[in-house]
Design a protein around this motif. Sequence first.
Motif, PDB file in Angstrom:
ATOM      1  N   ALA A   8      33.410   0.033  -2.546  1.00  0.00           N
ATOM      2  CA  ALA A   8      32.983   0.461  -3.873  1.00  0.00           C
ATOM      3  C   ALA A   8      32.456  -0.701  -4.700  1.00  0.00           C
ATOM      4  CB  ALA A   8      34.139   1.142  -4.610  1.00  0.00           C
ATOM      5  N   THR A   9      33.097  -1.839  -4.588  1.00  0.00           N
ATOM      6  CA  THR A   9      32.734  -2.960  -5.458  1.00  0.00           C
ATOM      7  C   THR A   9      32.178  -4.153  -4.695  1.00  0.00           C
ATOM      8  OG1 THR A   9      34.962  -3.864  -5.333  1.00  0.00           O
ATOM      9  CG2 THR A   9      34.530  -2.293  -7.099  1.00  0.00           C
ATOM     10  N   ASP A  10      32.340  -4.152  -3.339  1.00  0.00           N
ATOM     11  CA  ASP A  10      31.896  -5.269  -2.512  1.00  0.00           C
ATOM     12  C   ASP A  10      32.516  -6.578  -2.987  1.00  0.00           C
ATOM     13  OD1 ASP A  10      30.487  -6.259  -0.326  1.00  0.00           O
ATOM     14  OD2 ASP A  10      28.817  -6.930  -1.591  1.00  0.00           O
ATOM     15  N   ARG A  11      33.784  -6.517  -3.408  1.00  0.00           N
ATOM     16  CA  ARG A  11      34.500  -7.713  -3.837  1.00  0.00           C
ATOM     17  C   ARG A  11      35.612  -7.988  -2.839  1.00  0.00           C
ATOM     18  NH1 ARG A  11      36.526  -7.435  -9.855  1.00  0.00           N
ATOM     19  NH2 ARG A  11      36.844  -9.639  -9.415  1.00  0.00           N
ATOM     20  N   PRO A  12      36.027  -9.261  -2.690  1.00  0.00           N
ATOM     21  CA  PRO A  12      37.158  -9.555  -1.810  1.00  0.00           C
ATOM     22  C   PRO A  12      38.409  -8.816  -2.261  1.00  0.00           C
ATOM     23  CG  PRO A  12      36.029 -11.564  -2.505  1.00  0.00           C
ATOM     24  CD  PRO A  12      35.465 -10.451  -3.331  1.00  0.00           C
ATOM     25  N   GLN A  43      42.032 -12.161  -8.332  1.00  0.00           N
ATOM     26  CA  GLN A  43      41.107 -12.368  -7.224  1.00  0.00           C
ATOM     27  C   GLN A  43      41.220 -13.794  -6.685  1.00  0.00           C
ATOM     28  OE1 GLN A  43      39.373  -9.918  -5.921  1.00  0.00           O
ATOM     29  NE2 GLN A  43      39.950  -8.439  -7.509  1.00  0.00           N
ATOM     30  N   PRO A  44      40.851 -14.000  -5.426  1.00  0.00           N
ATOM     31  CA  PRO A  44      40.870 -15.372  -4.882  1.00  0.00           C
ATOM     32  C   PRO A  44      39.983 -16.312  -5.699  1.00  0.00           C
ATOM     33  CG  PRO A  44      40.559 -13.758  -3.126  1.00  0.00           C
ATOM     34  CD  PRO A  44      40.438 -12.997  -4.420  1.00  0.00           C
ATOM     35  N   GLY A  45      40.544 -17.434  -6.106  1.00  0.00           N
ATOM     36  CA  GLY A  45      39.780 -18.459  -6.799  1.00  0.00           C
ATOM     37  C   GLY A  45      39.540 -18.233  -8.271  1.00  0.00           C
ATOM     38  N   GLU A  46      39.999 -17.124  -8.843  1.00  0.00           N
ATOM     39  CA  GLU A  46      39.722 -16.866 -10.259  1.00  0.00           C
ATOM     40  C   GLU A  46      40.858 -17.361 -11.142  1.00  0.00           C
ATOM     41  OE1 GLU A  46      39.282 -12.972 -11.918  1.00  0.00           O
ATOM     42  OE2 GLU A  46      41.228 -12.276 -11.207  1.00  0.00           O
ATOM     43  N   CYS A  47      40.551 -17.517 -12.432  1.00  0.00           N
ATOM     44  CA  CYS A  47      41.565 -17.828 -13.435  1.00  0.00           C
ATOM     45  C   CYS A  47      41.701 -16.632 -14.356  1.00  0.00           C
ATOM     46  CB  CYS A  47      41.184 -19.073 -14.228  1.00  0.00           C
ATOM     47  SG  CYS A  47      42.443 -19.572 -15.437  1.00  0.00           S
ATOM     48  N   LEU A  48      42.877 -16.024 -14.357  1.00  0.00           N
ATOM     49  CA  LEU A  48      43.165 -14.855 -15.178  1.00  0.00           C
ATOM     50  C   LEU A  48      44.033 -15.277 -16.351  1.00  0.00           C
ATOM     51  CD1 LEU A  48      43.270 -11.726 -15.647  1.00  0.00           C
ATOM     52  CD2 LEU A  48      45.348 -11.734 -14.242  1.00  0.00           C
ATOM     53  N   GLY A  49      43.596 -14.956 -17.564  1.00  0.00           N
ATOM     54  CA  GLY A  49      44.392 -15.236 -18.754  1.00  0.00           C
ATOM     55  C   GLY A  49      45.239 -14.042 -19.132  1.00  0.00           C
ATOM     56  N   ILE A  50      46.507 -14.279 -19.450  1.00  0.00           N
ATOM     57  CA  ILE A  50      47.419 -13.237 -19.928  1.00  0.00           C
ATOM     58  C   ILE A  50      47.777 -13.585 -21.370  1.00  0.00           C
ATOM     59  CG2 ILE A  50      49.564 -11.974 -19.547  1.00  0.00           C
ATOM     60  CD1 ILE A  50      47.649 -11.719 -17.235  1.00  0.00           C
TER      61      ILE A  50
END
Length: 339
Positions: A8-12, A43-50
């Motif tokens: 659907a998104t072609d994302r890892p 996601q692999p390699g991303e930085c997620l802010g909470i």
Amino acid sequence: MLLTRSSATDRPAPLLSIRGLKTCFPTRAGLVTAVDGVDLDVQPGECLGIVGESGSGKSVTFASVIGLIRPPGRIAEGSIHFDGADLRTLDPGGWRRLRGRDIAMTMQDALTALNPALTVAEQICEVLVAHAQDLPRRNRWRAARARAIEMLRLVGIPAAESRMDDYPHQFSGGMRQRIMIAIALACRPKLLIADEPTTALDVTIQAQVLDLISDLRREFGMSVVLITHDLGVVAEHTDRVAVMYAGQIVETGPTRDLIAHPRHPYTRGLIGLIPRLSDLDAPIKPIEGQVPDLIGLGGTCRFADRCELRLPECRQDIPMRPVGAAHEARCIRAGEDLP
């Protein structure tokens, strides 16, 4: 691990996937649901802010992820998958193998998180001896010490070799934070959870620590979860943001899109608290009221009592609603162009 791709998104496939997480703590006044139905992907390699106020459930969410919830607290519902493994099925041995090697977490207060009775060398080497698979069996501690010196240099500790045998209290606040990061990154984890890494630091040191985390993320190719109450911090250092309020995710989306076009009144309120250099005389408007008591909350919008835009319909349970590409908000007015 080979990454599977979504048709659907072609994302890892996400490195970390949380679904329906509910974490509870019994108290004399009743059951506190500190985390209530949280869905998150990293996601692999991303930085997620909470992001969220104190008491929003940010730290408890990731304490649940890393297996730090202890009785009488418990994970009542939900699933947590990391790198294809179901974390809720791990036994104590499985957690010991995972923590420090694949997932690492830096705590809010480095002075209390570091062991005051052990030197910096002992605390870094302990992690390396337990988890680093490339260290030789013979002279393992000596090799670990050499690697520990490299890590201290990497995080910017001056005269790293001569300071290895110092104790935590002999370092400044900013240096202790760097030591915490060195311990967390000693085994090149796939995921770093940075819980308020700049607490009680001055502005200059805050910037240095955040830049350091960003640089090491790129160097190691790891994912980072940055927990903070400061939207200004996540605006500069994250790829995506999840805003938490009263134990729930109320808005999530790409950082630039969410800050430029917030769709939840709570997010708008947080952004309104950031001083603007373009208009230094503009008043800062606080969010009136307090975070609600987390005991016995029903199926209503939890921000309704503090929201200036509330409607009668806000007294019902409101699910997350898509408002754009990878952008969602838990508000019945999310699709409107709000004032």
